[in-house]
Design a protein around this motif. Structure first.
Motif, PDB file in Angstrom:
ATOM      1  N   LEU A 209       0.830  -1.202   0.000  1.00 34.24           N
ATOM      2  CA  LEU A 209       0.000   0.000   0.000  1.00 34.24           C
ATOM      3  C   LEU A 209       0.868   1.257   0.000  1.00 34.24           C
ATOM      4  O   LEU A 209       0.561   2.247  -0.672  1.00 34.24           O
ATOM      5  CB  LEU A 209      -0.918   0.019   1.220  1.00 34.24           C
ATOM      6  N   GLY A 210       1.954   1.218   0.780  1.00 33.29           N
ATOM      7  CA  GLY A 210       2.850   2.367   0.820  1.00 33.29           C
ATOM      8  C   GLY A 210       3.463   2.661  -0.533  1.00 33.29           C
ATOM      9  O   GLY A 210       3.608   3.813  -0.929  1.00 33.29           O
ATOM     10  N   ILE A 211       3.814   1.610  -1.289  1.00 37.96           N
ATOM     11  CA  ILE A 211       4.382   1.803  -2.625  1.00 37.96           C
ATOM     12  C   ILE A 211       3.356   2.458  -3.538  1.00 37.96           C
ATOM     13  O   ILE A 211       3.650   3.378  -4.303  1.00 37.96           O
ATOM     14  CB  ILE A 211       4.858   0.452  -3.198  1.00 37.96           C
ATOM     15  N   ASP A 212       2.093   1.976  -3.458  1.00 38.01           N
ATOM     16  CA  ASP A 212       1.033   2.571  -4.277  1.00 38.01           C
ATOM     17  C   ASP A 212       0.825   4.046  -3.930  1.00 38.01           C
ATOM     18  O   ASP A 212       0.513   4.865  -4.808  1.00 38.01           O
ATOM     19  CB  ASP A 212      -0.287   1.811  -4.082  1.00 38.01           C
ATOM     20  N   MET A 213       0.969   4.394  -2.644  1.00 37.97           N
ATOM     21  CA  MET A 213       0.761   5.775  -2.210  1.00 37.97           C
ATOM     22  C   MET A 213       2.011   6.639  -2.376  1.00 37.97           C
ATOM     23  O   MET A 213       1.956   7.856  -2.230  1.00 37.97           O
ATOM     24  CB  MET A 213       0.344   5.795  -0.735  1.00 37.97           C
ATOM     25  N   GLY A 214       3.173   6.014  -2.646  1.00 37.36           N
ATOM     26  CA  GLY A 214       4.401   6.771  -2.813  1.00 37.36           C
ATOM     27  C   GLY A 214       5.031   7.200  -1.509  1.00 37.36           C
ATOM     28  O   GLY A 214       5.777   8.177  -1.482  1.00 37.36           O
ATOM     29  N   ILE A 215       4.722   6.499  -0.386  1.00 40.26           N
ATOM     30  CA  ILE A 215       5.303   6.832   0.915  1.00 40.26           C
ATOM     31  C   ILE A 215       5.757   5.551   1.597  1.00 40.26           C
ATOM     32  O   ILE A 215       5.393   4.438   1.178  1.00 40.26           O
ATOM     33  CB  ILE A 215       4.299   7.579   1.816  1.00 40.26           C
ATOM     34  N   SER A 216       6.521   5.705   2.682  1.00 43.98           N
ATOM     35  CA  SER A 216       7.012   4.533   3.390  1.00 43.98           C
ATOM     36  C   SER A 216       5.915   3.940   4.270  1.00 43.98           C
ATOM     37  O   SER A 216       4.888   4.564   4.532  1.00 43.98           O
ATOM     38  CB  SER A 216       8.213   4.917   4.254  1.00 43.98           C
ATOM     39  N   ARG A 217       6.155   2.705   4.740  1.00 46.82           N
ATOM     40  CA  ARG A 217       5.182   2.029   5.595  1.00 46.82           C
ATOM     41  C   ARG A 217       4.990   2.801   6.900  1.00 46.82           C
ATOM     42  O   ARG A 217       3.868   2.939   7.396  1.00 46.82           O
ATOM     43  CB  ARG A 217       5.671   0.607   5.901  1.00 46.82           C
ATOM     44  N   VAL A 218       6.093   3.353   7.459  1.00 47.43           N
ATOM     45  CA  VAL A 218       5.989   4.099   8.717  1.00 47.43           C
ATOM     46  C   VAL A 218       5.176   5.382   8.514  1.00 47.43           C
ATOM     47  O   VAL A 218       4.306   5.723   9.321  1.00 47.43           O
ATOM     48  CB  VAL A 218       7.403   4.440   9.252  1.00 47.43           C
ATOM     49  N   GLN A 219       5.445   6.096   7.403  1.00 46.47           N
ATOM     50  CA  GLN A 219       4.676   7.311   7.115  1.00 46.47           C
ATOM     51  C   GLN A 219       3.204   6.994   6.895  1.00 46.47           C
ATOM     52  O   GLN A 219       2.322   7.727   7.353  1.00 46.47           O
ATOM     53  CB  GLN A 219       5.265   8.008   5.888  1.00 46.47           C
ATOM     54  N   LEU A 220       2.934   5.895   6.205  1.00 44.38           N
ATOM     55  CA  LEU A 220       1.543   5.486   5.977  1.00 44.38           C
ATOM     56  C   LEU A 220       0.850   5.213   7.300  1.00 44.38           C
ATOM     57  O   LEU A 220      -0.284   5.647   7.536  1.00 44.38           O
ATOM     58  CB  LEU A 220       1.504   4.247   5.084  1.00 44.38           C
ATOM     59  N   TYR A 221       1.520   4.509   8.188  1.00 40.65           N
ATOM     60  CA  TYR A 221       0.921   4.174   9.481  1.00 40.65           C
ATOM     61  C   TYR A 221       0.595   5.450  10.262  1.00 40.65           C
ATOM     62  O   TYR A 221      -0.516   5.610  10.780  1.00 40.65           O
ATOM     63  CB  TYR A 221       1.884   3.297  10.278  1.00 40.65           C
ATOM     64  N   ARG A 222       1.556   6.364  10.336  1.00 38.08           N
ATOM     65  CA  ARG A 222       1.353   7.574  11.150  1.00 38.08           C
ATOM     66  C   ARG A 222       0.284   8.485  10.560  1.00 38.08           C
ATOM     67  O   ARG A 222      -0.512   9.079  11.291  1.00 38.08           O
ATOM     68  CB  ARG A 222       2.675   8.320  11.287  1.00 38.08           C
ATOM     69  N   LYS A 223       0.253   8.614   9.226  1.00 40.54           N
ATOM     70  CA  LYS A 223      -0.756   9.476   8.594  1.00 40.54           C
ATOM     71  C   LYS A 223      -2.158   8.906   8.793  1.00 40.54           C
ATOM     72  O   LYS A 223      -3.094   9.621   9.169  1.00 40.54           O
ATOM     73  CB  LYS A 223      -0.450   9.603   7.097  1.00 40.54           C
ATOM     74  N   VAL A 224      -2.334   7.627   8.539  1.00 34.94           N
ATOM     75  CA  VAL A 224      -3.654   6.998   8.683  1.00 34.94           C
ATOM     76  C   VAL A 224      -4.094   7.012  10.141  1.00 34.94           C
ATOM     77  O   VAL A 224      -5.257   7.276  10.463  1.00 34.94           O
ATOM     78  CB  VAL A 224      -3.625   5.563   8.128  1.00 34.94           C
ATOM     79  N   LYS A 225      -3.173   6.739  11.044  1.00 31.93           N
ATOM     80  CA  LYS A 225      -3.502   6.746  12.472  1.00 31.93           C
ATOM     81  C   LYS A 225      -3.936   8.148  12.914  1.00 31.93           C
ATOM     82  O   LYS A 225      -4.879   8.302  13.704  1.00 31.93           O
ATOM     83  CB  LYS A 225      -2.275   6.302  13.271  1.00 31.93           C
ATOM     84  N   ALA A 226      -3.233   9.169  12.388  1.00 30.42           N
ATOM     85  CA  ALA A 226      -3.568  10.540  12.770  1.00 30.42           C
ATOM     86  C   ALA A 226      -4.936  10.956  12.260  1.00 30.42           C
ATOM     87  O   ALA A 226      -5.648  11.709  12.911  1.00 30.42           O
ATOM     88  CB  ALA A 226      -2.496  11.500  12.241  1.00 30.42           C
ATOM     89  N   LEU A 227      -5.335  10.460  11.094  1.00 30.28           N
ATOM     90  CA  LEU A 227      -6.600  10.880  10.495  1.00 30.28           C
ATOM     91  C   LEU A 227      -7.790  10.063  10.976  1.00 30.28           C
ATOM     92  O   LEU A 227      -8.885  10.589  11.134  1.00 30.28           O
ATOM     93  CB  LEU A 227      -6.516  10.798   8.966  1.00 30.28           C
ATOM     94  N   THR A 228      -7.606   8.745  11.186  1.00 32.85           N
ATOM     95  CA  THR A 228      -8.753   7.869  11.453  1.00 32.85           C
ATOM     96  C   THR A 228      -8.740   7.229  12.828  1.00 32.85           C
ATOM     97  O   THR A 228      -9.767   6.702  13.266  1.00 32.85           O
ATOM     98  CB  THR A 228      -8.806   6.749  10.402  1.00 32.85           C
ATOM     99  N   GLY A 229      -7.588   7.238  13.490  1.00 33.46           N
ATOM    100  CA  GLY A 229      -7.499   6.535  14.767  1.00 33.46           C
ATOM    101  C   GLY A 229      -7.278   5.045  14.600  1.00 33.46           C
ATOM    102  O   GLY A 229      -7.168   4.308  15.586  1.00 33.46           O
ATOM    103  N   LEU A 230      -7.226   4.570  13.380  1.00 34.58           N
ATOM    104  CA  LEU A 230      -7.015   3.157  13.086  1.00 34.58           C
ATOM    105  C   LEU A 230      -5.662   2.976  12.419  1.00 34.58           C
ATOM    106  O   LEU A 230      -5.169   3.863  11.716  1.00 34.58           O
ATOM    107  CB  LEU A 230      -8.108   2.627  12.149  1.00 34.58           C
TER     108      LEU A 230
END
Length: 740
Positions: free
Chosen positions: A659-680
C-alpha cells in the motif's frame, strides 16, 4: 494634485479650441471635407464609435464634417443610405457592412464616382475599397478560445470532457465568421474539450433561448462563449433562472463600460474581449487618404482581454476615457451651435498664441510638480522600507531574550520551596523584566501606529486573543490514561535556549522532537509525522511562513496543526502567518500557559476530527455526504488510500509495504498518517473496509459466504466469519438468511 492641474489645463485648452473654431467660421461651408458614415446597426458599442468620430472632427489641422446614418440591421436600407451619401457628394465614405456580399455593389459604385471608401470593423465581398480599419476578429476568437481552454484545464475538474458551447450569428457577416474561425480553430487543437456550436441571430434573446433549451435538456455545459456581451448576458440569465450559473463560465466580446466590464466585475462573465472602437483613428485615416498622405491599406486595432484580475484597472481607465469623450462631444455640440459668433481671425491667432504660452508654462509647472512628487515618494518608500527592516529585526532580537527571561522566572516563582529572600529577589527581577517588556512593546506599537493608515483599527488585541486561547484550551485539554500513547510535538527554532525552554515546558506531557532550522524541520516532519509543530518565524534556510505553507500543501503533513512563534506583532503580519495556514500565531514574549492551552486545544480538535472520520465511515466504499464535503489535501490522501485498498482488496497476501508503494510513501509514514486521520492502523482500516464490502455483497448478491470471503481478501472463510461476527454481532450466514 498634479492630475487636478492637468485636468484644468485640458478643459482650458478645449475652451480655447472652441473659441478658435467659432471665431474663424461663419457657416457649415467652412468644413473642407465631408465624410459620410453608414453604420449597419445601432447599440452602445457603435454609439461609442460615433461619439469618438464626432469628437474628432476638430482635433486635426483640417476640419471635417461627419454625417452618420444607421441602417438598423436592414441590408436594403443600408444600400439606399450608401447611395444617398454618394449622391450627396461626400468626399469619403466609411461603411460597416451589414452583410458580406450585398454591400459590394455600393462600394464599387463609390469607386466609379472617385469616392474613397473605408471599411470599418466589417468586410465586404469586394476589393474596391480604399482601406480597412478595425479589430482582428480572428484574433479575438482565438484569444477567447485559449482562455476557454485555460478555464477547462485550471478550474474545471470533471470525470468527463468539459463542454464548451459557442453561440454565434448566422455566419453571414465577417465578424461572426472570423470570430468563429478563431475560436473553433483553437478548439480543434484541444480534443480533450467537447466543443459545440449553435447559430442564432446574435441577440440577447436568442442566446437566452438557446442556452435555456440546452440546459432544460440536461445537457452538460461548462463554458459558454457568445460573440458579444449582450448575448453572453442572455445566456447567463437563462442559467441563473435554472440555478446553474455558478457551474458555468460565460465569455463575451465588446467589454463596454456599464455593460461587459460591469458584468465581469459582478462575476456574471468570466471574461470579455475589448473590441476596439477608436473612432478618432478612423477620421485620422480618412484625412490621410483625402490629403494624399501615406497610409496603410489594412489597419488592425490592437486590443486585450478583460478578466477578473485586471477588470478594476480597465474599468477605471474606461470610465476616464468615457468622461473625456463626453467632454469632447459636449464641446463639439457647442462648436456647431456657435460657429461664426466670436472674434475675427486676428483675435483668434492672439488668443491661440496666448493659450499656447500658458499651456506650455502649465505643462512645465505640472512636470516639475510630478518630478518632485515622484522623487519624494521614492525617498519615502526607501525610508519606510529601512524602518520596517530595522523594527522587525529589533523586535525579534528583543522579544526572544525577554521570552527566555520572563518564562523561566515565572516558573521559579511558582516553586513553593523558595525562601522569602529568594522569592523577593526573583519578584523584583520579574517586575523589572515585565516593565522592560512593556517598554519594548510600547516603542514598537508606537512605530506601528505611526505607519497605520487612517481608519484602520484593531478590534481584537493580541492580549484578548491570548485570553480566549487560554479559555478554549481549558475546555479542550486532552485527558489521557497512563496507558495512552503521548502526542508528539516538533519544536523548530534556531535559538538553542528557546528550544531548551520549550522542551522543558512540553516534556512532561508530550513526546518532543527538535530541529534547528526550517529545512531540517520540514524533513523531520515528513519522516516522523508529529501530532503538532511549534515553529519560530524568522529562521535561516527556510523561514517559518514558508515551512507552514509547505507543510499545509503536502498531503502527507497537511493534517498537522502548526503554531507560529514570532516577534512580528502587527495585525498585518499575523494575518500573513494565518494566511499561510498556521493554526495559531503567538507573539513573543508569550505566556507559557497560553502556549500550552493552544497545544491542548489544537490536539483536542484533531482528536474530534479523527472521531468524526471514524464515526462517519470516511473510508467506506459508499460516497457519503460527509466525504463529499471534504476538499482538503487530507481528503485527497484518503481518496487515494481508498482507491489503493479497493484495487488490492482481493489480495489476501496484501502487505502494508505494498500500500505504501502505491501511495508513494514509506510504511511508517503510511501508518502515522492513517492513524492521525482515522485513529485506526492501516491493517485495522483494511479489515474494516473488507468487512464493509463483505456485508454489502451478502445483502445484495447471491454469492456464498466462502465466495464473499475470498473476494474481499480473507484467506479462510472461518477467519472471515469470526471477524464478521466480532464487527457486526452476527455471522455471515445469519445476514445471508435474513436477505434470502
Amino acid at each position: 494634485m498634479a492630475k487636478s492641474i492637468l485636468n484644468k489645463i485640458m478643459i482650458f485648452m478645449m475652451a480655447i479650441l472652441a473659441i478658435a473654431i467659432a471665431t474663424g467660421c461663419t457657416s457649415h461651408e467652412y468644413y473642407k471635407y465631408k465624410i459620410g458614415v453608414s453604420q449597419c446597426v445601432g447599440g452602445r458599442w457603435r454609439d461609442k464609435v460615433n461619439n469618438e468620430m464626432l469628437s474628432a472632427q476638430h482635433l486635426y489641422d483640417t476640419d471635417v464634417k461627419v454625417c452618420i446614418t444607421n441602417a438598423d440591421n436592414n441590408t436594403q436600407v443600408q444600400i439606399q443610405q450608401v447611395d444617398s451619401l454618394i449622391d450627396a457628394g461626400m468626399d469619403l465614405i466609411v461603411v460597416s457592412p451589414n452583410e458580406y456580399k450585398p454591400l459590394a455593389q455600393c462600394i464599387e459604385r463609390a469607386k466609379q464616382k472617385g469616392i474613397p471608401v473605408i471599411l470599418f470593423e466589417r468586410k465586404a465581398a469586394t476589393n474596391d475599397y480604399t482601406a480597412f480599419i478595425g479589430g482582428d476578429n480572428v484574433e479575438a476568437g482565438r484569444v477567447m478560445g485559449n482562455y476557454a481552454v485555460q478555464l477547462c484545464n485550471d478550474s474545471i475538474r470533471l470525470q468527463r470532457k468539459p463542454v464548451v458551447l459557442e453561440i454565434t450569428g448566422h455566419l453571414v457577416m465577417s465578424p461572426d465568421r472570423e470570430r468563429y474561425e478563431g475560436f473553433s480553430g483553437v478548439m480543434k487543437k484541444h480534443p480533450e474539450v467537447d466543443f459545440r456550436h449553435i447559430e442564432t441571430d446574435w441577440t440577447k434573446e436568442a442566446a437566452y433561448a438557446a442556452t435555456k433549451k440546452w440546459l432544460q435538456e440536461n445537457k452538460p455545459l461548462d463554458v459558454v462563449f457568445c460573440q458579444n456581451d449582450l448575448a453572453s448576458l442572455g445566456a447567463y440569465k437563462a442559467a441563473r433562472e435554472l440555478r446553474k450559473e455558478k457551474d458555468i463560465y460565460f465569455l463575451g466580446i465588446d467589454a463596454l463600460p456599464g455593460e461587459g466590464i460591469d458584468a465581469v466585475q459582478q462575476g456574471q462573465l468570466a471574461a470579455s474581449y475589448i473590441y476596439p472602437t477608436h473612432g478618432e483613428e478612423i477620421i485620422a485615416l480618412a484625412l490621410k487618404i483625402l490629403e494624399g498622405k501615406p497610409y496603410k491599406r489594412s489597419n488592425v486595432l490592437k486590443s486585450t482581454m478583460v478578466t477578473p484580475q485586471n477588470v478594476d484597472e480597465i474599468a477605471l481607465y474606461a470610465q476616464s476615457l468615457a468622461q473625456q469623450s463626453n467632454y469632447l462631444v459636449t464641446i463639439q455640440n457647442k462648436l456647431e451651435n456657435y460657429l461664426g459668433l466670436y472674434h475675427t481671425q486676428r483675435t483668434l491667432l492672439a488668443v491661440t498664441l496666448a493659450a499656447a504660452v500658458l499651456l506650455l508654462i502649465a505643462v512645465l509647472l505640472v512636470w516639475r510638480a510630478i518630478v518632485a512628487t515622484r522623487r519624494a515618494n521614492r525617498k519615502y518608500k526607501a525610508l519606510s522600507k529601512e524602518q520596517k527592516i530595522f523594527y522587525t529585526n529589533a523586535s525579534h532580537q528583543l522579544r526572544t531574550p525577554l521570552t527566555l527571561i520572563i518564562g523561566p522566572l515565572r516558573q521559579l516563582l511558582a516553586n513553593n520551596k523558595l525562601n522569602q529572600d529568594d522569592r523577593n529577589a526573583l519578584g523584583m527581577v520579574e517586575r523589572n523584566a515585565t516593565q522592560l517588556q512593556q517598554l519594548v512593546t510600547n516603542v514598537l506599537q508606537f512605530h506601528q501606529d505611526v505607519q497605520q493608515q487612517p481608519g484602520e483599527e484593531n478590534t481584537i488585541t493580541p492580549q484578548e486573543k491570548s485570553h480566549r486561547a487560554v479559555q478554549d484550551g481549558r475546555h479542550d485539554i486532552i485527558v489521557r490514561d497512563q496507558g495512552d500513547e503521548l502526542a508528539s510535538v516538533l519544536i523548530i527554532d534556531d535559538n538553542d535556549d528557546m528550544r531548551q525552554y520549550l522542551r522543558t515546558l512540553l516534556l512532561d506531557d508530550y513526546y518532543v522532537l527538535e530541529a534547528s532550522d526550517g529545512q531540517s524541520g520540514l524533513k523531520l516532519a515528513r519522516e516522523a509525522i508529529p501530532d503538532l509543530v511549534v515553529s519560530d518565524v524568522m529562521m535561516p534556510v527556510i523561514d517559518g511562513l514558508t515551512l507552514c505553507r509547505k507543510l499545509k500543501s503536502d498531503s502527507l503533513t497537511s493534517h498537522i496543526p502548526v503554531i507560529l512563534l514570532t516577534a512580528r506583532s502587527t495585525v498585518q503580519q499575523q494575518a500573513e502567518g494565518l494566511g499561510q495556514g498556521a493554526d495559531a500565531y503567538l507573539t513573543k514574549p508569550f505566556s507559557a500557559e497560553v502556549l500550552m492551552a493552544h497545544i491542548s486545544s489544537l490536539l483536542a480538535n484533531r482528536k474530534r476530527l479523527k472521531d468524526f472520520y471514524a464515526s462517519n465511515e470516511m473510508m467506506s466504499l459508499t460516497d457519503n455526504a460527509a466525504a463529499r464535503g471534504l476538499t482538503t489535501p487530507d481528503k485527497k490522501f484518503m481518496d487515494a488510500l481508498r482507491d489503493a485498498i479497493v484495487k488490492n482488496m482481493g489480495n489476501s497476501k496484501l502487505k502494508m509495504d505494498d500500500l505504501g508503494i502505491d501511495m508513494g510513501i514509506s510504511r511508517v509514514q503510511l501508518y502515522r498518517k492513517v492513524k492521525a486521520l482515522t485513529g485506526l492502523s492501516p491493517v485495522e482500516l483494511l479489515r474494516e473496509m473488507r468487512l464493509q464490502r463483505a456485508n454489502k455483497l451478502l445483502k445484495t448478491t447471491g454469492k456464498t459466504v466462502s465466495e464473499v470471503a475470498y473476494e474481499v481478501g480473507f484467506g479462510t472463510p472461518g477467519y472471515f466469519s469470526s471477524c464478521f461476527k466480532k464487527q457486526y454481532g452476527k455471522y455471515p450466514t445469519e445476514i445471508r438468511d435474513e436477505n434470502s
